[in-house]
Design a protein around this motif. Structure first.
Motif, PDB file in Angstrom:
ATOM      1  N   ARG A 117       1.013   8.753  -5.314  1.00 47.71           N
ATOM      2  CA  ARG A 117       0.074   8.255  -4.322  1.00 47.71           C
ATOM      3  C   ARG A 117       0.536   6.909  -3.780  1.00 47.71           C
ATOM      4  NH1 ARG A 117      -4.542   6.612  -5.402  1.00 47.71           N
ATOM      5  NH2 ARG A 117      -4.250   6.242  -7.625  1.00 47.71           N
ATOM      6  N   SER A 118       0.397   6.752  -2.476  1.00 50.53           N
ATOM      7  CA  SER A 118       0.805   5.494  -1.848  1.00 50.53           C
ATOM      8  C   SER A 118       0.025   4.319  -2.407  1.00 50.53           C
ATOM      9  CB  SER A 118       0.612   5.570  -0.328  1.00 50.53           C
ATOM     10  OG  SER A 118       1.449   6.539   0.243  1.00 50.53           O
ATOM     11  N   ARG A 119      -1.252   4.531  -2.706  1.00 52.98           N
ATOM     12  CA  ARG A 119      -2.073   3.440  -3.237  1.00 52.98           C
ATOM     13  C   ARG A 119      -1.583   2.997  -4.603  1.00 52.98           C
ATOM     14  NH1 ARG A 119      -3.557  -1.083  -2.157  1.00 52.98           N
ATOM     15  NH2 ARG A 119      -5.175  -1.920  -3.522  1.00 52.98           N
ATOM     16  N   ALA A 120      -1.053   3.935  -5.407  1.00 55.69           N
ATOM     17  CA  ALA A 120      -0.509   3.556  -6.715  1.00 55.69           C
ATOM     18  C   ALA A 120       0.714   2.668  -6.546  1.00 55.69           C
ATOM     19  CB  ALA A 120      -0.160   4.815  -7.506  1.00 55.69           C
ATOM     20  N   VAL A 121       1.558   2.985  -5.570  1.00 55.39           N
ATOM     21  CA  VAL A 121       2.736   2.150  -5.297  1.00 55.39           C
ATOM     22  C   VAL A 121       2.292   0.777  -4.808  1.00 55.39           C
ATOM     23  CG1 VAL A 121       4.848   1.946  -3.937  1.00 55.39           C
ATOM     24  CG2 VAL A 121       4.122   4.185  -4.785  1.00 55.39           C
ATOM     25  N   GLU A 122       1.300   0.750  -3.923  1.00 54.23           N
ATOM     26  CA  GLU A 122       0.810  -0.525  -3.393  1.00 54.23           C
ATOM     27  C   GLU A 122       0.237  -1.397  -4.507  1.00 54.23           C
ATOM     28  OE1 GLU A 122      -0.488   1.493   0.889  1.00 54.23           O
ATOM     29  OE2 GLU A 122      -1.988   0.908  -0.598  1.00 54.23           O
ATOM     30  N   GLU A 123      -0.544  -0.797  -5.392  1.00 51.75           N
ATOM     31  CA  GLU A 123      -1.139  -1.571  -6.482  1.00 51.75           C
ATOM     32  C   GLU A 123      -0.080  -2.106  -7.433  1.00 51.75           C
ATOM     33  OE1 GLU A 123      -3.896   1.071  -8.264  1.00 51.75           O
ATOM     34  OE2 GLU A 123      -5.478   0.738  -6.755  1.00 51.75           O
ATOM     35  N   ALA A 124       0.962  -1.321  -7.691  1.00 50.32           N
ATOM     36  CA  ALA A 124       2.024  -1.784  -8.585  1.00 50.32           C
ATOM     37  C   ALA A 124       2.746  -2.982  -7.986  1.00 50.32           C
ATOM     38  CB  ALA A 124       3.005  -0.644  -8.855  1.00 50.32           C
ATOM     39  N   ILE A 125       3.051  -2.916  -6.686  1.00 59.28           N
ATOM     40  CA  ILE A 125       3.739  -4.031  -6.033  1.00 59.28           C
ATOM     41  C   ILE A 125       2.832  -5.246  -5.950  1.00 59.28           C
ATOM     42  CG2 ILE A 125       4.781  -4.795  -3.861  1.00 59.28           C
ATOM     43  CD1 ILE A 125       5.786  -1.980  -3.441  1.00 59.28           C
ATOM     44  N   VAL A 135       2.028 -17.815  -5.635  1.00 60.34           N
ATOM     45  CA  VAL A 135       1.384 -16.737  -4.895  1.00 60.34           C
ATOM     46  C   VAL A 135      -0.112 -16.757  -5.202  1.00 60.34           C
ATOM     47  CG1 VAL A 135       1.191 -14.245  -4.584  1.00 60.34           C
ATOM     48  CG2 VAL A 135       3.445 -15.303  -4.822  1.00 60.34           C
ATOM     49  N   GLU A 136      -0.942 -16.830  -4.162  1.00 57.91           N
ATOM     50  CA  GLU A 136      -2.386 -16.873  -4.340  1.00 57.91           C
ATOM     51  C   GLU A 136      -3.063 -15.522  -4.073  1.00 57.91           C
ATOM     52  OE1 GLU A 136      -3.730 -19.956  -1.766  1.00 57.91           O
ATOM     53  OE2 GLU A 136      -3.107 -21.582  -3.105  1.00 57.91           O
ATOM     54  N   ARG A 137      -2.535 -14.794  -3.113  1.00 55.09           N
ATOM     55  CA  ARG A 137      -3.148 -13.517  -2.761  1.00 55.09           C
ATOM     56  C   ARG A 137      -2.099 -12.592  -2.157  1.00 55.09           C
ATOM     57  NH1 ARG A 137      -8.612 -12.802   0.974  1.00 55.09           N
ATOM     58  NH2 ARG A 137      -8.851 -10.550   0.698  1.00 55.09           N
ATOM     59  N   VAL A 138      -2.246 -11.287  -2.417  1.00 54.97           N
ATOM     60  CA  VAL A 138      -1.253 -10.305  -1.977  1.00 54.97           C
ATOM     61  C   VAL A 138      -1.958  -9.076  -1.421  1.00 54.97           C
ATOM     62  CG1 VAL A 138       0.697  -8.846  -2.646  1.00 54.97           C
ATOM     63  CG2 VAL A 138       0.387 -11.070  -3.724  1.00 54.97           C
ATOM     64  N   THR A 139      -1.433  -8.558  -0.330  1.00 50.65           N
ATOM     65  CA  THR A 139      -1.873  -7.281   0.226  1.00 50.65           C
ATOM     66  C   THR A 139      -0.632  -6.487   0.599  1.00 50.65           C
ATOM     67  OG1 THR A 139      -3.890  -8.264   1.122  1.00 50.65           O
ATOM     68  CG2 THR A 139      -3.225  -6.131   1.994  1.00 50.65           C
ATOM     69  N   THR A 140      -0.525  -5.268   0.094  1.00 47.63           N
ATOM     70  CA  THR A 140       0.641  -4.418   0.334  1.00 47.63           C
ATOM     71  C   THR A 140       0.208  -3.108   0.967  1.00 47.63           C
ATOM     72  OG1 THR A 140       1.842  -5.374  -1.534  1.00 47.63           O
ATOM     73  CG2 THR A 140       2.614  -3.246  -0.728  1.00 47.63           C
ATOM     74  N   LYS A 141       1.011  -2.643   1.922  1.00 45.99           N
ATOM     75  CA  LYS A 141       0.751  -1.380   2.606  1.00 45.99           C
ATOM     76  C   LYS A 141       2.031  -0.565   2.682  1.00 45.99           C
ATOM     77  CE  LYS A 141      -1.727   1.533   4.994  1.00 45.99           C
ATOM     78  NZ  LYS A 141      -2.846   2.258   4.355  1.00 45.99           N
ATOM     79  N   VAL A 142       1.948   0.700   2.279  1.00 42.19           N
ATOM     80  CA  VAL A 142       3.087   1.618   2.379  1.00 42.19           C
ATOM     81  C   VAL A 142       2.971   2.367   3.701  1.00 42.19           C
ATOM     82  CG1 VAL A 142       4.206   3.649   1.395  1.00 42.19           C
ATOM     83  CG2 VAL A 142       3.306   1.872  -0.111  1.00 42.19           C
ATOM     84  N   PRO A 149       9.721   5.953   2.769  1.00 47.42           N
ATOM     85  CA  PRO A 149       8.632   4.980   2.853  1.00 47.42           C
ATOM     86  C   PRO A 149       9.153   3.570   3.119  1.00 47.42           C
ATOM     87  CG  PRO A 149       9.108   5.478   0.570  1.00 47.42           C
ATOM     88  CD  PRO A 149       9.978   6.387   1.377  1.00 47.42           C
ATOM     89  N   GLN A 150       8.266   2.762   3.643  1.00 46.14           N
ATOM     90  CA  GLN A 150       8.524   1.343   3.851  1.00 46.14           C
ATOM     91  C   GLN A 150       7.363   0.553   3.278  1.00 46.14           C
ATOM     92  OE1 GLN A 150       9.227   0.602   8.005  1.00 46.14           O
ATOM     93  NE2 GLN A 150      10.822   2.165   8.175  1.00 46.14           N
ATOM     94  N   VAL A 151       7.647  -0.664   2.891  1.00 44.18           N
ATOM     95  CA  VAL A 151       6.642  -1.511   2.265  1.00 44.18           C
ATOM     96  C   VAL A 151       6.432  -2.753   3.116  1.00 44.18           C
ATOM     97  CG1 VAL A 151       6.060  -2.902   0.248  1.00 44.18           C
ATOM     98  CG2 VAL A 151       7.188  -0.698  -0.055  1.00 44.18           C
TER      99      VAL A 151
END
Length: 211
Positions: A117-125, A135-142, A149-151
């Motif tokens: 799942r893309s969300r699992a990859v996003e959460e891991a990153i 680093v204070e805050r992170v948001t990742t999108k696949v 895929p691209q990140v």
């Protein structure tokens, strides 16, 4: 707040409203108040089976006011538009639902379809990136295709952070670990840095594409 959290909150609120409305209609339609010996207050809706949902007084209370009909038309229209916008936002995907993993060929020449799942990859990153210094805050999108895929990662950094060191740590850490875990030959990634709230003016820096 993530889309999943917003969806759950909205669905919970709508469900509570529908449950409360259904309970009122059911209690009034079954004449439950009289059978239970309960006398509801005068303003309580639907106290008996013969009572309409909206009384004549309620329906005609403001009909002689100039603002009534514009409001009566605009409010339902806004509700419908909001519901349609929410529905279309759920149907529109900004990226693949899952990342397709390279899979070996089984006996007989058949292939196994393996996906994460893309969300699992996003959460891991996100989990690994937020642990980096400054680093204070992170948001990742696949984004991209399931096979390529691209990140895209947006990071809010602390004032005075070493951006060069952060870019290098992001490339060799979260991105490389995700690429290795997914078994991909390459994983294009883009990192956007944003200054913390302590600065008077937020600065945005866009790093080159890393692999």
């Amino acid at each position: 707040m993530s889309r999943r959290a917003v969806n759950r909150t909205l669905l919970a609120l709508v469900g509570l409203v529908l449950l409360a409305g259904g309970a009122l209609v059911l209690l009034g339609g079954l004449d439950a108040y009289r059978h239970l010996g309960i006398t509801p207050p005068g303003w309580w809706p639907l106290t008996s089976p013969d009572q309409p949902v909206l009384s004549t007084a309620s329906r005609t209370r403001w009909t002689d006011r100039g603002w009534w009909w514009p409001v009566a038309i605009a409010v339902p229209a806004l509700v419908v538009v909001g519901c349609l916008w929410w529905l279309f936002s759920q149907l529109r995907r900004g990226g693949p639902a899952g990342v397709e993993l390279p899979s070996p060929t089984a006996s007989g020449g058949s292939h196994f379809a393996l996906r994460v799942r893309s969300r699992a990859v996003e959460e891991a990153i996100e989990t690994e990136t937020v642990a980096l210094p400054d680093v204070e805050r992170v948001t990742t999108k696949v984004t991209g295709a399931a096979r390529r895929p691209q990140v895209h990662t947006a990071v809010r950094i602390a004032p005075g952070a070493d951006t060069a060191a952060l870019v290098a740590a992001y490339r060799t850490g979260p991105v490389e670990h995700a690429r290795h875990s997914l078994g991909l030959a390459e994983l294009p990634a883009q990192l956007r840095l944003r200054g913390g709230k302590a600065r008077k003016e937020r600065s945005r820096k866009k790093a080159p594409r890393v692999r």
